[in-house]
Design a protein around this motif. Structure first.
Motif, PDB file in Angstrom:
ATOM      1  N   MET A   1      12.630 -20.643  58.371  1.00  0.00           N
ATOM      2  CA  MET A   1      13.507 -19.862  57.509  1.00  0.00           C
ATOM      3  C   MET A   1      12.959 -18.445  57.407  1.00  0.00           C
ATOM      4  SD  MET A   1      14.743 -20.264  53.538  1.00  0.00           S
ATOM      5  CE  MET A   1      15.863 -21.588  53.837  1.00  0.00           C
ATOM      6  N   HIS A   2      13.860 -17.532  57.155  1.00  0.00           N
ATOM      7  CA  HIS A   2      13.529 -16.132  56.935  1.00  0.00           C
ATOM      8  C   HIS A   2      14.281 -15.709  55.676  1.00  0.00           C
ATOM      9  CE1 HIS A   2      12.334 -12.149  58.762  1.00  0.00           C
ATOM     10  NE2 HIS A   2      13.082 -11.772  57.746  1.00  0.00           N
ATOM     11  N   ILE A   3      13.646 -14.905  54.843  1.00  0.00           N
ATOM     12  CA  ILE A   3      14.295 -14.388  53.635  1.00  0.00           C
ATOM     13  C   ILE A   3      14.655 -12.925  53.883  1.00  0.00           C
ATOM     14  CG2 ILE A   3      14.091 -13.906  51.171  1.00  0.00           C
ATOM     15  CD1 ILE A   3      11.844 -16.039  51.089  1.00  0.00           C
ATOM     16  N   TRP A   4      15.914 -12.593  53.668  1.00  0.00           N
ATOM     17  CA  TRP A   4      16.401 -11.219  53.742  1.00  0.00           C
ATOM     18  C   TRP A   4      16.747 -10.775  52.325  1.00  0.00           C
ATOM     19  CZ3 TRP A   4      16.320  -8.631  58.275  1.00  0.00           C
ATOM     20  CH2 TRP A   4      16.176  -9.387  59.434  1.00  0.00           C
TER      21      TRP A   4
ATOM     22  N   THR B   1       4.663 -19.936  50.428  1.00  0.00           N
ATOM     23  CA  THR B   1       5.323 -20.837  51.368  1.00  0.00           C
ATOM     24  C   THR B   1       5.185 -20.388  52.824  1.00  0.00           C
ATOM     25  OG1 THR B   1       7.440 -19.674  51.168  1.00  0.00           O
ATOM     26  CG2 THR B   1       7.035 -21.527  49.639  1.00  0.00           C
ATOM     27  N   GLN B   2       4.511 -19.247  53.021  1.00  0.00           N
ATOM     28  CA  GLN B   2       4.333 -18.688  54.368  1.00  0.00           C
ATOM     29  C   GLN B   2       5.682 -18.446  55.052  1.00  0.00           C
ATOM     30  OE1 GLN B   2       0.971 -17.892  55.943  1.00  0.00           O
ATOM     31  NE2 GLN B   2       1.093 -17.632  53.737  1.00  0.00           N
ATOM     32  N   THR B   3       6.598 -17.857  54.288  1.00  0.00           N
ATOM     33  CA  THR B   3       7.944 -17.572  54.766  1.00  0.00           C
ATOM     34  C   THR B   3       8.099 -16.076  55.011  1.00  0.00           C
ATOM     35  OG1 THR B   3       8.780 -19.411  53.428  1.00  0.00           O
ATOM     36  CG2 THR B   3      10.401 -17.823  54.220  1.00  0.00           C
ATOM     37  N   PRO B   4       8.520 -15.678  56.210  1.00  0.00           N
ATOM     38  CA  PRO B   4       8.747 -14.248  56.466  1.00  0.00           C
ATOM     39  C   PRO B   4       9.838 -13.694  55.556  1.00  0.00           C
ATOM     40  CG  PRO B   4       8.829 -15.515  58.506  1.00  0.00           C
ATOM     41  CD  PRO B   4       8.779 -16.500  57.385  1.00  0.00           C
ATOM     42  N   LEU B   5       9.626 -12.466  55.090  1.00  0.00           N
ATOM     43  CA  LEU B   5      10.550 -11.814  54.162  1.00  0.00           C
ATOM     44  C   LEU B   5      10.768 -10.387  54.635  1.00  0.00           C
ATOM     45  CD1 LEU B   5      10.588 -12.028  50.357  1.00  0.00           C
ATOM     46  CD2 LEU B   5      10.413  -9.790  51.383  1.00  0.00           C
ATOM     47  N   THR B   6      12.017  -9.961  54.695  1.00  0.00           N
ATOM     48  CA  THR B   6      12.340  -8.591  55.076  1.00  0.00           C
ATOM     49  C   THR B   6      13.157  -7.936  53.975  1.00  0.00           C
ATOM     50  OG1 THR B   6      12.362  -9.175  57.425  1.00  0.00           O
ATOM     51  CG2 THR B   6      13.403  -7.092  56.812  1.00  0.00           C
TER      52      THR B   6
ATOM     53  N   LEU C   1       3.534 -11.146  56.377  1.00  0.00           N
ATOM     54  CA  LEU C   1       4.808 -11.853  56.199  1.00  0.00           C
ATOM     55  C   LEU C   1       5.906 -10.980  55.607  1.00  0.00           C
ATOM     56  CD1 LEU C   1       3.428 -15.176  54.692  1.00  0.00           C
ATOM     57  CD2 LEU C   1       4.488 -14.905  56.934  1.00  0.00           C
ATOM     58  N   ILE C   2       5.515  -9.902  54.928  1.00  0.00           N
ATOM     59  CA  ILE C   2       6.471  -9.086  54.182  1.00  0.00           C
ATOM     60  C   ILE C   2       6.628  -7.732  54.855  1.00  0.00           C
ATOM     61  CG2 ILE C   2       6.971  -8.023  51.949  1.00  0.00           C
ATOM     62  CD1 ILE C   2       5.190 -10.311  50.725  1.00  0.00           C
ATOM     63  N   LYS C   3       7.878  -7.441  55.232  1.00  0.00           N
ATOM     64  CA  LYS C   3       8.172  -6.199  55.943  1.00  0.00           C
ATOM     65  C   LYS C   3       9.357  -5.495  55.293  1.00  0.00           C
ATOM     66  CE  LYS C   3       6.659  -7.974  60.445  1.00  0.00           C
ATOM     67  NZ  LYS C   3       5.383  -8.222  59.955  1.00  0.00           N
ATOM     68  N   GLN C   4       9.451  -4.204  55.604  1.00  0.00           N
ATOM     69  CA  GLN C   4      10.627  -3.453  55.176  1.00  0.00           C
ATOM     70  C   GLN C   4      11.354  -2.953  56.405  1.00  0.00           C
ATOM     71  OE1 GLN C   4      10.211   0.013  52.635  1.00  0.00           O
ATOM     72  NE2 GLN C   4      12.404   0.352  52.685  1.00  0.00           N
TER      73      GLN C   4
ATOM     74  N   VAL D   1      11.062  -7.031  39.242  1.00  0.00           N
ATOM     75  CA  VAL D   1      10.554  -8.343  38.837  1.00  0.00           C
ATOM     76  C   VAL D   1      10.988  -9.428  39.830  1.00  0.00           C
ATOM     77  CG1 VAL D   1      12.456  -8.871  37.242  1.00  0.00           C
ATOM     78  CG2 VAL D   1      10.229  -9.901  36.888  1.00  0.00           C
ATOM     79  N   ILE D   2      12.169  -9.299  40.383  1.00  0.00           N
ATOM     80  CA  ILE D   2      12.652 -10.261  41.379  1.00  0.00           C
ATOM     81  C   ILE D   2      11.904 -10.051  42.695  1.00  0.00           C
ATOM     82  CG2 ILE D   2      14.658 -11.029  42.723  1.00  0.00           C
ATOM     83  CD1 ILE D   2      14.639 -11.850  39.682  1.00  0.00           C
ATOM     84  N   ARG D   3      11.674  -8.798  43.066  1.00  0.00           N
ATOM     85  CA  ARG D   3      10.877  -8.527  44.280  1.00  0.00           C
ATOM     86  C   ARG D   3       9.497  -9.161  44.152  1.00  0.00           C
ATOM     87  NH1 ARG D   3      12.737  -2.778  43.984  1.00  0.00           N
ATOM     88  NH2 ARG D   3      10.622  -2.310  43.369  1.00  0.00           N
ATOM     89  N   ASP D   4       8.878  -9.045  42.982  1.00  0.00           N
ATOM     90  CA  ASP D   4       7.548  -9.631  42.780  1.00  0.00           C
ATOM     91  C   ASP D   4       7.570 -11.150  42.935  1.00  0.00           C
ATOM     92  OD1 ASP D   4       6.535  -7.088  42.348  1.00  0.00           O
ATOM     93  OD2 ASP D   4       6.566  -7.259  40.159  1.00  0.00           O
ATOM     94  N   ILE D   5       8.600 -11.798  42.405  1.00  0.00           N
ATOM     95  CA  ILE D   5       8.748 -13.254  42.573  1.00  0.00           C
ATOM     96  C   ILE D   5       8.887 -13.587  44.056  1.00  0.00           C
ATOM     97  CG2 ILE D   5      10.302 -15.217  42.159  1.00  0.00           C
ATOM     98  CD1 ILE D   5      10.928 -13.901  39.382  1.00  0.00           C
ATOM     99  N   LEU D   6       9.684 -12.802  44.759  1.00  0.00           N
ATOM    100  CA  LEU D   6       9.881 -13.027  46.196  1.00  0.00           C
ATOM    101  C   LEU D   6       8.583 -12.861  46.983  1.00  0.00           C
ATOM    102  CD1 LEU D   6      13.298 -11.218  46.574  1.00  0.00           C
ATOM    103  CD2 LEU D   6      12.851 -13.611  47.171  1.00  0.00           C
ATOM    104  N   PHE D   7       7.815 -11.839  46.658  1.00  0.00           N
ATOM    105  CA  PHE D   7       6.549 -11.610  47.359  1.00  0.00           C
ATOM    106  C   PHE D   7       5.611 -12.804  47.183  1.00  0.00           C
ATOM    107  CE2 PHE D   7       7.079  -6.758  46.561  1.00  0.00           C
ATOM    108  CZ  PHE D   7       8.011  -6.674  47.585  1.00  0.00           C
ATOM    109  N   ARG D   8       5.506 -13.287  45.949  1.00  0.00           N
ATOM    110  CA  ARG D   8       4.624 -14.440  45.695  1.00  0.00           C
ATOM    111  C   ARG D   8       5.122 -15.690  46.420  1.00  0.00           C
ATOM    112  NH1 ARG D   8       4.834 -12.185  40.514  1.00  0.00           N
ATOM    113  NH2 ARG D   8       6.246 -13.812  39.777  1.00  0.00           N
ATOM    114  N   ALA D   9       6.438 -15.909  46.403  1.00  0.00           N
ATOM    115  CA  ALA D   9       7.003 -17.088  47.061  1.00  0.00           C
ATOM    116  C   ALA D   9       6.815 -17.019  48.577  1.00  0.00           C
ATOM    117  CB  ALA D   9       8.482 -17.227  46.714  1.00  0.00           C
ATOM    118  N   ALA D  10       6.994 -15.852  49.156  1.00  0.00           N
ATOM    119  CA  ALA D  10       6.810 -15.699  50.606  1.00  0.00           C
ATOM    120  C   ALA D  10       5.372 -16.035  50.996  1.00  0.00           C
ATOM    121  CB  ALA D  10       7.174 -14.282  51.046  1.00  0.00           C
ATOM    122  N   GLU D  11       4.421 -15.548  50.235  1.00  0.00           N
ATOM    123  CA  GLU D  11       3.007 -15.846  50.519  1.00  0.00           C
ATOM    124  C   GLU D  11       2.705 -17.324  50.316  1.00  0.00           C
ATOM    125  OE1 GLU D  11       0.443 -14.076  51.791  1.00  0.00           O
ATOM    126  OE2 GLU D  11       1.899 -12.487  52.169  1.00  0.00           O
TER     127      GLU D  11
END
Length: 145
Positions: free
Chosen positions: A1-4, A25-30, A44-47, A13-23
């Motif tokens: 899975m990938h998170i966009w 669960t080892q899920t790539p996030l863009t 794992l986290i890119k812009q 605050v939502i970005r912070d939750i996403l960053f922690r969840a990506a780390e």
């Protein structure tokens, strides 16, 4: 899975939750935005920074998202396009968008837009509450399992 993430309007605050969840669960996030965002140091986290312009970020997300990937957005037309491509979509308030109900949401959005353009004050969305943040975190955890 990938998170966009439709990041231009995503609350910090939502970005912070996403960053922690990506780390966790080892899920790539863009994060897709038309301006630079502060990101944690993570492979794992890119812009993906896109040019300024109407729907440029939305169009970029739609062109890249694949079936089964996850999109975070409050933009109902973008959510509808991602659902059509087979993606999962949740709002920053934890609402899961579904193919069976997205048309009704689009209709309501268009109706409210018509009211606003005719001069009727409709108000904006309420401030993101602690309950909204918890609903988002719960929905995100459920989808990442």
């Amino acid at each position: 899975m990938h998170i966009w993430v439709d990041a231009d309007a995503c609350p910090k605050v939502i970005r912070d939750i996403l960053f922690r969840a990506a780390e966790r669960t080892q899920t790539p996030l863009t994060m897709v935005a038309n301006h630079p965002l502060p990101l944690p140091g993570s492979t794992l986290i890119k812009q993906l920074q896109v040019p300024q312009g109407f729907d440029v970020a939305d169009d970029e997300i739609v062109s890249r998202i694949a079936p089964g990937e996850l999109l975070i957005t409050a933009d109902i037309p973008l959510a509808a396009e991602a659902l059509e491509k087979g993606a999962l979509v949740i709002s920053p308030r934890g609402e899961k968008f579904e193919p069976g109900t997205i048309r009704a949401k689009l209709t309501m959005r268009d109706f409210m837009d018509t009211l606003r353009s005719s001069g009727i004050q409709t108000g904006g969305p309420p401030t993101l509450s602690a309950a909204d943040r918890q609903a988002f975190a719960n929905q995100l955890d459920q989808l990442l399992r």
